[in-house]
Design a protein around this motif. Sequence first.
Motif, PDB file in Angstrom:
ATOM      1  N   GLN A 162       0.826  -1.204   0.000  1.00  0.00           N
ATOM      2  CA  GLN A 162       0.000   0.000   0.000  1.00  0.00           C
ATOM      3  C   GLN A 162       0.865   1.261   0.000  1.00  0.00           C
ATOM      4  N   LYS A 163       1.902   1.238   0.789  1.00  0.00           N
ATOM      5  CA  LYS A 163       2.803   2.395   0.851  1.00  0.00           C
ATOM      6  C   LYS A 163       3.510   2.591  -0.481  1.00  0.00           C
ATOM      7  N   THR A 164       3.953   1.498  -1.091  1.00  0.00           N
ATOM      8  CA  THR A 164       4.621   1.587  -2.401  1.00  0.00           C
ATOM      9  C   THR A 164       3.679   2.128  -3.455  1.00  0.00           C
ATOM     10  N   TYR A 165       2.428   1.672  -3.449  1.00  0.00           N
ATOM     11  CA  TYR A 165       1.455   2.126  -4.438  1.00  0.00           C
ATOM     12  C   TYR A 165       1.171   3.617  -4.279  1.00  0.00           C
ATOM     13  N   ASP A 166       0.969   4.068  -3.039  1.00  0.00           N
ATOM     14  CA  ASP A 166       0.686   5.481  -2.801  1.00  0.00           C
ATOM     15  C   ASP A 166       1.836   6.360  -3.288  1.00  0.00           C
ATOM     16  N   MET A 167       3.046   5.933  -2.994  1.00  0.00           N
ATOM     17  CA  MET A 167       4.205   6.729  -3.414  1.00  0.00           C
ATOM     18  C   MET A 167       4.352   6.720  -4.939  1.00  0.00           C
ATOM     19  N   GLU A 209      -3.403  -8.103  -1.117  1.00  0.00           N
ATOM     20  CA  GLU A 209      -4.700  -8.131  -0.430  1.00  0.00           C
ATOM     21  C   GLU A 209      -5.454  -9.423  -0.712  1.00  0.00           C
ATOM     22  N   LEU A 210      -5.464  -9.823  -1.986  1.00  0.00           N
ATOM     23  CA  LEU A 210      -6.161 -11.054  -2.335  1.00  0.00           C
ATOM     24  C   LEU A 210      -5.448 -12.274  -1.759  1.00  0.00           C
ATOM     25  N   GLY A 211      -4.116 -12.218  -1.732  1.00  0.00           N
ATOM     26  CA  GLY A 211      -3.352 -13.326  -1.148  1.00  0.00           C
ATOM     27  C   GLY A 211      -3.641 -13.501   0.324  1.00  0.00           C
ATOM     28  N   LEU A 212      -3.757 -12.389   1.065  1.00  0.00           N
ATOM     29  CA  LEU A 212      -4.081 -12.479   2.490  1.00  0.00           C
ATOM     30  C   LEU A 212      -5.488 -13.046   2.677  1.00  0.00           C
ATOM     31  N   ALA A 213      -6.440 -12.548   1.862  1.00  0.00           N
ATOM     32  CA  ALA A 213      -7.810 -13.071   1.967  1.00  0.00           C
ATOM     33  C   ALA A 213      -7.851 -14.561   1.632  1.00  0.00           C
ATOM     34  N   ALA A 214      -7.055 -14.967   0.627  1.00  0.00           N
ATOM     35  CA  ALA A 214      -7.026 -16.390   0.247  1.00  0.00           C
ATOM     36  C   ALA A 214      -6.439 -17.245   1.359  1.00  0.00           C
ATOM     37  N   GLU A 215      -5.394 -16.750   2.025  1.00  0.00           N
ATOM     38  CA  GLU A 215      -4.794 -17.512   3.126  1.00  0.00           C
ATOM     39  C   GLU A 215      -5.760 -17.623   4.303  1.00  0.00           C
ATOM     40  N   LYS A 216      -6.518 -16.561   4.559  1.00  0.00           N
ATOM     41  CA  LYS A 216      -7.527 -16.625   5.624  1.00  0.00           C
ATOM     42  C   LYS A 216      -8.606 -17.652   5.258  1.00  0.00           C
ATOM     43  N   LEU A 244       3.362   5.119 -16.434  1.00  0.00           N
ATOM     44  CA  LEU A 244       2.076   4.499 -16.103  1.00  0.00           C
ATOM     45  C   LEU A 244       2.256   3.021 -15.766  1.00  0.00           C
ATOM     46  N   SER A 245       3.154   2.361 -16.467  1.00  0.00           N
ATOM     47  CA  SER A 245       3.391   0.939 -16.200  1.00  0.00           C
ATOM     48  C   SER A 245       3.856   0.714 -14.766  1.00  0.00           C
ATOM     49  N   ASP A 246       4.595   1.655 -14.199  1.00  0.00           N
ATOM     50  CA  ASP A 246       5.036   1.532 -12.810  1.00  0.00           C
ATOM     51  C   ASP A 246       3.848   1.589 -11.854  1.00  0.00           C
ATOM     52  N   VAL A 247       2.895   2.433 -12.185  1.00  0.00           N
ATOM     53  CA  VAL A 247       1.690   2.522 -11.349  1.00  0.00           C
ATOM     54  C   VAL A 247       0.893   1.212 -11.418  1.00  0.00           C
ATOM     55  N   ARG A 248       0.730   0.695 -12.637  1.00  0.00           N
ATOM     56  CA  ARG A 248      -0.009  -0.557 -12.783  1.00  0.00           C
ATOM     57  C   ARG A 248       0.688  -1.698 -12.047  1.00  0.00           C
ATOM     58  N   ASP A 249       2.005  -1.758 -12.116  1.00  0.00           N
ATOM     59  CA  ASP A 249       2.748  -2.804 -11.401  1.00  0.00           C
ATOM     60  C   ASP A 249       2.547  -2.686  -9.895  1.00  0.00           C
ATOM     61  N   ALA A 250       2.609  -1.451  -9.399  1.00  0.00           N
ATOM     62  CA  ALA A 250       2.428  -1.256  -7.953  1.00  0.00           C
ATOM     63  C   ALA A 250       1.007  -1.617  -7.532  1.00  0.00           C
ATOM     64  N   GLU A 251       0.025  -1.269  -8.367  1.00  0.00           N
ATOM     65  CA  GLU A 251      -1.359  -1.607  -8.059  1.00  0.00           C
ATOM     66  C   GLU A 251      -1.574  -3.116  -8.109  1.00  0.00           C
ATOM     67  N   THR A 252      -0.963  -3.771  -9.085  1.00  0.00           N
ATOM     68  CA  THR A 252      -1.076  -5.230  -9.186  1.00  0.00           C
ATOM     69  C   THR A 252      -0.503  -5.906  -7.951  1.00  0.00           C
ATOM     70  N   ARG A 253       0.660  -5.425  -7.486  1.00  0.00           N
ATOM     71  CA  ARG A 253       1.266  -6.010  -6.289  1.00  0.00           C
ATOM     72  C   ARG A 253       0.390  -5.783  -5.055  1.00  0.00           C
ATOM     73  N   LEU A 254      -0.232  -4.621  -4.982  1.00  0.00           N
ATOM     74  CA  LEU A 254      -1.135  -4.358  -3.850  1.00  0.00           C
ATOM     75  C   LEU A 254      -2.347  -5.287  -3.902  1.00  0.00           C
TER      76      LEU A 254
END
Length: 460
Positions: free
Chosen positions: A401-406, A432-439, A418-428
């Motif tokens: 989240q911090k990386t995406y905001d910056m 989030e989805l990975g944490l939800a999947a692990e839960k 723009l590609s850097d923004v998309r990469d950061a958003e994809t990682r975010l």
Amino acid sequence: MNKRDFRLFTAALLFALLAPALPLYALELTVDEAVDYALKNGKNLKAAAIELEIKKRESDTSWNALLPSVQASASLVRSNEVHNSFKNVADMLNPLYTFHGIPPVTVPEPLEKDYWKAVGNIGITLNFNAALVNEIRASRADYEAGFILWEQALRETERNIRKMFYGLLLQSEDLKLQETTLINAENRLKQAEIRYKNGLAPELALLQAQAAYENQKPEVLKAKHALKRQFDLFIFLLGLPSDTVIELKGTIEPVFVDIDAERLIADCSNRRFDLASLNKNLELMRLRLLSMNLQSYTPSLSLNYTWQPVVTDIGKDWFKDKNVIDNGSFSASLVWNITDTLPFSQNRIRTRSLNDNIRKAEIQYEAVVQKAENEIRSLADSLNQRRLLIEAGKGNIELAQKTYDMTLEAYRTGTVRLSDVRDAETRLNQAELGLAAEKYNYLCDLLDLEYALNTNLCNF
């Protein structure tokens, strides 16, 4: 009709036409309410309940094997020839009478009624063997085996509904992330258009933003369609009408449980449905083996009583004692089928086969015990590992989240692409989805372990 009345009439007409096709409200369900709906309305459970009721009725009435067989009948019998003892005597004496000049005795011809007899019959038969008592016990064991399967079906339905409920929440979370990504892509497209018009960005940047936005649309549509299919299946499993609209109330937030596999194996493994079912089936086979041995090596007692009144002259009063003869009888017999004791008889061959099946089931029981222990250890290790992954996933989200905001702020100032923004958003999104999947996976493993042990670990 003025314009205002016309508008009200048009609105009312449209509402009347569209109202049947529109749901009045969405049915809000928690996970416990969903389970309750499935247990009450599930078609598979209703069929299983009928099967259990059949076994219960057979068990409750198994004593009727000891009831005697009672049969009653009434018949009218016409003889082909009338037996007349007086005529026979007359035929013997008439030659003597003729010799001595005495007129012969004349015997009248039998009438039609003399050919008929009325016969009643009431027969009571009781056959008893020691195996009958054992069969009553076997019927009870069969019902208990069916009850174990019924409880297993209930617990399995509950587990599956809870899994699917949380799975739908996970899919909904994924859809929300994709919709958020689409909105962000749309906002970046608008920003790129402004920058391009103002001469602050090349046309390539505008085209890239437009491509990112258009590419995200099909992904959102696919996710919506997949989620709808899963909701349709969920509604079917709950036993609700197919046009029901439901809204899930809940979150994927597991309650962590301290797991000690060896303690669980020692304290709870005997509660497993598969072991209980095998135990009951072994008991049932042993009872049936005992029944077959009792049938072979013990005699059967047969009691038979028959009351058979016969009306000798149907032209007279049927209820006079002199007109009724009782041809009934009573008998008591001991019957022993010696052939069934021979080692090569069908009965003894079936007995040896059943004995071999018992030995096979005992070996199978030992294998299931070992498999159960491995399953419990595997699920316990998986739960402990997923707990660590969930703790690590929380930190990953904060960093992403911090990386995406910056990165987004840097894109607005024109220092990153723009590609850097998309990469950061994809990682975010992945974090989030990975944490939800692990839960979700933790919840599923916990439900599987509770099902495997037939217990509630949160209260254990």
